[in-house]
Scaffold this active site. Structure first.
Site, short mmCIF file in Angstrom:
data_model
loop_
_atom_site.label_atom_id
_atom_site.label_comp_id
_atom_site.label_asym_id
_atom_site.label_seq_id
_atom_site.Cartn_x
_atom_site.Cartn_y
_atom_site.Cartn_z
N TRP A 265 0.87 -1.01 0.21
CA TRP A 265 -0.10 0.04 -0.09
C TRP A 265 0.95 1.33 -0.12
O TRP A 265 0.60 2.34 -0.71
CB TRP A 265 -0.78 0.00 1.10
CG TRP A 265 -2.18 -0.81 0.82
CD1 TRP A 265 -2.68 -1.88 1.41
CD2 TRP A 265 -3.17 -0.08 0.03
NE1 TRP A 265 -4.18 -1.93 0.85
CE2 TRP A 265 -4.40 -1.08 0.18
CE3 TRP A 265 -3.26 1.21 -0.91
CZ2 TRP A 265 -5.62 -0.91 -0.68
CZ3 TRP A 265 -4.61 1.23 -1.51
CH2 TRP A 265 -5.69 0.35 -1.51
N LYS B 284 -9.49 1.12 8.02
CA LYS B 284 -10.06 -0.43 7.99
C LYS B 284 -10.77 -0.58 9.31
O LYS B 284 -10.22 -0.39 10.40
CB LYS B 284 -9.19 -1.45 7.41
CG LYS B 284 -9.54 -2.70 7.48
CD LYS B 284 -8.91 -3.75 6.83
CE LYS B 284 -7.35 -4.05 7.56
NZ LYS B 284 -6.62 -5.00 6.56
#
Length: 165
Positions: free
Chosen positions: A20, A115
């Site tokens: 990421w 998240k």
């Protein structure tokens, strides 16, 4: 959702193993700056616009960063135990800490992505977070397996804590 702007400063919480942060680095561009924080080492090639800090998010202090960020992303996930309630509680704790960090280090108008695992308190967390942004949404990427309880919360247009509703 155009979360990461070219030439901007981005804080990536939970950046290991590193895929990421590499993507974020590309989106931020050579003039952007990406700082990754994780308790594990990032396994990525050296890039000029990436700095990595090996540290727990629970140990971050205001003095760790001299400038604020346009975007803060948190892809933190607890080491799962298989006990849904326990794993969900740990995920909520990570999301809440990420949001505390965002309130300290996010520029007005900035973006936040976090998240979290679905549980009985995740909707309360979403409502609390949403009150600090012009736009907020729950989002489950197509790549997430159907039975997974993880989803992302997206906030755009951060209003400082003083200016929130």
């Amino acid at each position: 959702y155009k979360i990461i702007k070219k030439n901007s400063r981005v804080l990536d919480l939970g950046s290991a193993p590193g895929s990421w942060i590499l993507y974020i680095s590309q989106k931020a561009g050579n003039k952007g700056k990406v700082i990754g924080v994780d308790i594990e080492e990032a396994e990525i090639p050296q890039k000029s616009n990436i700095t990595f800090i090996k540290k727990s998010i629970f140990d971050l202090k205001e003095s760790d960063f001299k400038d604020k960020f346009k975007t803060i992303v948190s892809d933190l996930s607890p080491k799962t135990s298989g006990v849904k309630f326990l794993d969900s509680q740990k995920s909520l704790e990570l999301a809440e800490k990420s949001f505390e960090i965002a309130k300290l280090f996010l520029l007005p108008g900035g973006n936040f992505v976090c998240k979290i695992f679905e549980n009985e308190l995740s909707e309360d967390f979403f409502r609390k977070m949403k009150s600090h942004f012009d736009f907020a949404k729950r989002f489950k990427p197509k790549a997430t397996i159907k039975k997974s309880r993880e989803f992302y919360i997206i906030g755009k247009g951060f209003r400082s804590v003083k200016n929130s509703r």
